[in-house]
Design an enzyme around this catalytic site. Structure first.
Site, PDB file in Angstrom:
ATOM      1  N   ASP A 128       0.854  -1.180   0.000  1.00  0.00           N
ATOM      2  CA  ASP A 128       0.000   0.000   0.000  1.00  0.00           C
ATOM      3  C   ASP A 128       0.895   1.236   0.000  1.00  0.00           C
ATOM      4  O   ASP A 128       2.117   1.146   0.109  1.00  0.00           O
ATOM      5  CB  ASP A 128      -0.995  -0.035   1.162  1.00  0.00           C
ATOM      6  CG  ASP A 128      -0.327   0.071   2.519  1.00  0.00           C
ATOM      7  OD1 ASP A 128       0.877   0.375   2.577  1.00  0.00           O
ATOM      8  OD2 ASP A 128      -1.010  -0.149   3.527  1.00  0.00           O
ATOM      9  N   ASP A 306      -7.956  -7.303   0.288  1.00  0.00           N
ATOM     10  CA  ASP A 306      -7.039  -7.513   1.412  1.00  0.00           C
ATOM     11  C   ASP A 306      -7.770  -7.127   2.680  1.00  0.00           C
ATOM     12  O   ASP A 306      -8.660  -6.270   2.657  1.00  0.00           O
ATOM     13  CB  ASP A 306      -5.783  -6.634   1.289  1.00  0.00           C
ATOM     14  CG  ASP A 306      -6.029  -5.229   1.801  1.00  0.00           C
ATOM     15  OD1 ASP A 306      -5.711  -4.955   2.973  1.00  0.00           O
ATOM     16  OD2 ASP A 306      -6.573  -4.397   1.049  1.00  0.00           O
ATOM     17  N   CYS A 344     -13.514 -27.923   6.411  1.00  0.00           N
ATOM     18  CA  CYS A 344     -12.306 -27.167   6.088  1.00  0.00           C
ATOM     19  C   CYS A 344     -11.151 -28.118   5.772  1.00  0.00           C
ATOM     20  O   CYS A 344     -10.909 -29.072   6.504  1.00  0.00           O
ATOM     21  CB  CYS A 344     -11.933 -26.265   7.257  1.00  0.00           C
ATOM     22  SG  CYS A 344     -10.417 -25.333   6.980  1.00  0.00           S
ATOM     23  N   CYS A 346      -7.989 -27.458   5.928  1.00  0.00           N
ATOM     24  CA  CYS A 346      -6.714 -26.938   6.443  1.00  0.00           C
ATOM     25  C   CYS A 346      -6.041 -27.913   7.405  1.00  0.00           C
ATOM     26  O   CYS A 346      -6.673 -28.799   7.963  1.00  0.00           O
ATOM     27  CB  CYS A 346      -6.923 -25.579   7.111  1.00  0.00           C
ATOM     28  SG  CYS A 346      -7.352 -25.621   8.856  1.00  0.00           S
ATOM     29  N   CYS A 349      -7.681 -28.104  11.007  1.00  0.00           N
ATOM     30  CA  CYS A 349      -8.925 -28.868  11.142  1.00  0.00           C
ATOM     31  C   CYS A 349      -8.682 -30.376  10.962  1.00  0.00           C
ATOM     32  O   CYS A 349      -9.507 -31.183  11.365  1.00  0.00           O
ATOM     33  CB  CYS A 349      -9.961 -28.355  10.145  1.00  0.00           C
ATOM     34  SG  CYS A 349     -10.624 -26.740  10.628  1.00  0.00           S
ATOM     35  N   HIS A 375      -5.879 -21.417  10.299  1.00  0.00           N
ATOM     36  CA  HIS A 375      -7.218 -21.833   9.865  1.00  0.00           C
ATOM     37  C   HIS A 375      -7.952 -20.692   9.155  1.00  0.00           C
ATOM     38  O   HIS A 375      -8.553 -20.898   8.094  1.00  0.00           O
ATOM     39  CB  HIS A 375      -8.052 -22.317  11.046  1.00  0.00           C
ATOM     40  CG  HIS A 375      -9.517 -22.401  10.719  1.00  0.00           C
ATOM     41  ND1 HIS A 375     -10.064 -23.451  10.008  1.00  0.00           N
ATOM     42  CD2 HIS A 375     -10.529 -21.526  10.940  1.00  0.00           C
ATOM     43  CE1 HIS A 375     -11.354 -23.238   9.823  1.00  0.00           C
ATOM     44  NE2 HIS A 375     -11.663 -22.081  10.368  1.00  0.00           N
TER      45      HIS A 375
END
Lengths: 418, 418
Positions: A128, A306, A344, A346, A349, A375
Site C-alpha cells: 500500500d 485484502d 475445512c 486446512c 482442522c 485456519h
C-alpha cells in the site's frame, strides 16, 4: 546499475558463509534476464454476471482472481511462516509502507536485498502507499498539496510522505504491485471535503505515476495501481475514475470504503464503481473484508481484496467457519471434539479439536494464535477458490446464496462475539 | 473397562463428523492389543567413560539417549506445533502436572482422550509430579506428611496434591513416564531440613509406587521413575538412592539440582550421584539445563534432560549458537545477513537471516518467537544427536572439549544478554 550487477551485489556477500543453506532461488527474489514471465498480464477466463475469474500474471508469479491477499504488515503475516501462507493457497501478500518505513525502514530492507528476500516470500507482494495508515495511525498529521507530515505512533518521531516518497519506499521494498499515494477523509464528511480530497488524490495519482515511471529497472518489472476515491457519491466516483483512466494504470483500486459506512452503502457504491473502471483491468477493493462482504463484492465485479480480519481475529479467538464465526473463548467449546470447521481442508482442522484450541486461546498460548490464524487464512483462501470455481462453472449466484444462507444463519448470535 | 471398550469410547463420538479428517493413528494414541512395542526396555548400545548412549523403548515410541525433552507446560511446547517438535528430532516431550491440573484439568483431558490426543503428540510423554511447581509457583503452600495444599498462582483457588493424587493426575493425562511425587527444599538449607525432606520424599516415592501399581491398564503400559534427593550431601544422596532402589523404579531422576547451586556444585553431585543409581536404568537430571550443563552431565552418565531454557529463551530474543548464545535484540544484528548459526541444520537457519529475525524480535512479532523457539529446540536436539554419535564413536571427551571451547569462547560477553 544493470540487472546482473544488482544480482551480484545482493548475493555476493554471503556466498561463502551460507554455503550449507538453501537460499531461495535468486530468480524469484530479483528480476533477472532469465525471467520469462510477463510484467503484467490480466486475463479474464470466465464471467458470470458481473463476476469474473481469471489470472493476473506478474514477474514473480501468477495470481488467481478473485484473490484475497493476506496482510503482512511488518514483513510478516502475523503468526505465520511464509511457507504456511503459501500452503494456504495465497498467491500474493500485502506489505504496509507505513509500518515498514518506520521499522526496519525501507532503506534497510533495500540493503538486505528487498522485502521478498528479507521475509522469505518468493511470490508477488502488493504494497500500500502508506496513506491510509498515516492518517489512521499517525499523530499530529498535517496535509498539504506537497504531501503529509506526521508523528510515528510508536516513538513520536516526525516523518514526511509525498507521492514521490511513497513510490520510492515501495521501490526500495521491491514491491510487485505499487499503490498510488492518496488522501483519505473520514466518513461521514461533507461533499466538498470528499471532493477536495478526491481531486488532490487524483493529482497525487498523476505524480505517483510519474515517480513510478522514473523508477528504471523497477518500473520495467513492477505494476502501478491507481485508487478511486469519492466517498459514497456516484458523481465524484465517476470524476475520479475518469481522472485515473486519463493517467492510466495497470489496475484500479476502489478506496475510501470499509471505513464504517456499512455493507449496504458499500455494495451500493460497488454497483456503479466497478462499471466506472476499465473492464479489462483488475479491480481491487481495499481493506475488505468479512466473508460476506467479499462474496457480495465478487458478485459485483471485484477481483482483489485484502483485510486484517482473518489474521487479527486469529489472535483474538474468533474462527471463521462455514456456519458463521465462532469465538473459541466461549465456554461451549471447552470439550467440543469437533474441528473448527468440519468442511475445512486446512492442516489445523485435520488434527486439532475445538477443545484443544479453546484451551490454547484461553491460556493465551502462542500456538493458539498460530493455529487460529492458519485456519482463518485457509478459510479465506478456500472461499476464494470456491468463488473462482463457481464463476468458471456459471453458478456463482447459487454458490453465494448457499454460502450466505449457511454462513449468516447463526451470524446474529455469533457476531456478538466479534 | 477393557482395551477395546476404551478405544470404542474414545473414537465413536466423532466417527461420523470428522470423516474427512485425518485422525492420528489410534494405536499411537491409546494402548492397544496390536501394540507390540515393549512397555519399557532400556538398552545401552555404547559407553565412553561414564557417558552412555542407547535407546529407551516405550509403547508409544523409542527414545534415543542421551535425550533432551522439550517442555510442553500447558499441553503445548510454546510457539511450536507438535509436528514441528517431532521434526526437530525430539522423541519425547514433558508435560506439567501442576499447570494441567489447574487448566484445563486432568479430568477434562481424560474425557477428551488423554494428553496425546488432546495436543496431537503421538510419541511418549513424561509428566512431572507437580511437586516442583507447587512449591515454586503455588502460594500459601502447606506441607504435611499426607501431601501439599496450595493456592493457584493464577486464580487463588485452593488445591491439594498427595502422592496418590499426583499419580492419578498423571494417569488421567495418559503419561508414558510418570514421576514420583516428592518434596523439595530451597537451597541453601541446613542438613536436617534437606534430610527431612529427602526422607519424606522417599516415603512419598513408595506411596507413588503403590498408587502407580494400582493403576490397572495404565500401570501395565506406562513407566514410573523415582527421584533422588539429598541436596549437595553425598551421604544423603546415598541414603536416598538406597531407598529408591529398595522400592524399585523403571528409571531414576536426580532431583533438587539446577536450583541455583552453580555448575561446579551440580557436577560435583553428579560425580557420585550417577554411581549411586542403578547402571542399567536410565538417569534423568531434572530441569537441566544450559548446553554446557548438558554436555558435562552426559560426560558423567546422565541419560535424560528437560529444561524450559530453549523455549523460554526463544521468546525473549536469545538464540543458542555453536559460538555461544546471542541476543537478537542487540543492534549488532539488524543488518546481519547470516543465519542464526551457519552450522545449524534447522529450517530457520536455512531461510531466515539474523537481520530478519532481529526485526521480528524487536517488533515483538509472534513469528519471531516461533522461529527463535524452533531454532533453539533444533540446537538442543542436534547437540544431543552429536553427543550420541560421539559416545558411539568413543570420542565424547574430544567432542565435548571442542564444543565447549567454541561455545564458551564468547560466552562471558554474550551471557550479559541473558
Amino acid at each position: 546499475m544493470g540487472v546482473n550487477v544488482v544480482k551480484l551485489f545482493i548475493f555476493a556477500s554471503d556466498a561463502g558463509r551460507r554455503r550449507n543453506h538453501r537460499l531461495p532461488p535468486p530468480g524469484l527474489l530479483r528480476y533477472s534476464d532469465e525471467m520469462t514471465a510477463p510484467r503484467f498480464a490480466f486475463t479474464i477466463a470466465a464471467t458470470d454476471g458481473a463476476a469474473r475469474t481469471g489470472t493476473l500474471a506478474l514477474r514473480r508469479g501468477t495470481i488467481h482472481t478473485p484473490a484475497f491477499m493476506p496482510v503482512g504488515t511488518a514483513a510478516t503475516v502475523k503468526a505465520m511462516r511464509a511457507t504456511e501462507v503459501a500452503a494456504s493457497g495465497a498467491d500474493i501478500i500485502l506489505g504496509n509502507t507505513y509500518h515498514l518505513m518506520l521499522r526496519p525502514t525501507a532503506e534497510r530492507i533495500a540493503r538486505l536485498g528487498g522485502l521478498h528476500r528479507f521475509m522469505g516470500w518468493a511470490g508477488p507482494i502488493l504494497t500500500d502507499s502508506g496513506g491510509y495508515q498515516v492518517m489512521s495511525l499517525g499523530a499530529l498529521t498535517k496535509v498539504t498539496e506537497e504531501g503529509v507530515t506526521f508523528a510515528s505512533h510508536r516513538d513520536g518521531s516526525r516523518h514526511a510522505v509525498t507521492p514521490e516518497r511513497s513510490i520510492e519506499i515501495q521501490r526500495l521494498l521491491g514491491s510487485d504491485i505499487v499503490m498510488a499515494f492518496d488522501e483519505l477523509v473520514a466518513l461521514p464528511a461533507d461533499r466538498s471535503a470528499v471532493e477536495a480530497a478526491m481531486q488532490r488524490s487524483m493529482r497525487w495519482a498523476a505524480r505517483s505515476r510519474a515517480a513510478f515511471d522514473a523508477g528504471g529497472d523497477h518500473a520495467a518489472n513492477a505494476s502501478l495501481f491507481g485508487i478511486q476515491q469519492g466517498g459514497l457519491d456516484e458523481g465524484l466516483r465517476a470524476t475520479s475514475a475518469t481522472a485515473l483512466r486519463a493517467t492510466g494504470f495497470d489496475g484500479y483500486a476502489i478506496g475510501g470504503l470499509a471505513v464504517g459506512e456499512g455493507q449496504d452503502a458499500m455494495f451500493g457504491v460497488l454497483d456503479y464503481a466497478c462499471d466506472q473502471l476499465p473492464a479489462t483491468a483488475p479491480r481491487y477493493l481495499m481493506g475488505v473484508g468479512k466473508p460476506d462482504d467479499i462474496v457480495g463484492a465478487v458478485l459485483r465485479g471485484v477481483d482483489m481484496f485484502d483485510c486484517v480480519l482473518p489474521t487479527r481475529s486469529g489472535r483474538t479467538g474468533q474462527a471463521f467457519t462455514r456456519a458463521g464465526p465462532i469465538n473459541l473463548r466461549n465456554a461451549q467449546f471447552v470439550e467440543d471434539e469437533r474441528p473448527l470447521d468440519a468442511d475445512c481442508p486446512c492442516p489445523v482442522c485435520a488434527t486439532a479439536s475445538r477443545a484443544y484450541i479453546s484451551h490454547l486461546v484461553r491460556s493465551d498460548e502462542i500456538l493458539g494464535a498460530m493455529l487460529m490464524t492458519e485456519h482463518n487464512i485457509w478459510f479465506y483462501q478456500t472461499l476464494m477458490a470456491d468463488l473462482r470455481a463457481a464463476i468458471a462453472n456459471g453458478c456463482v449466484v447459487a454458490f453465494a446464496a448457499a454460502f450466505l444462507f449457511r454462513y449468516r444463519r447463526d451470524l446474529d448470535s455469533a457476531s456478538a462475539n466479534e
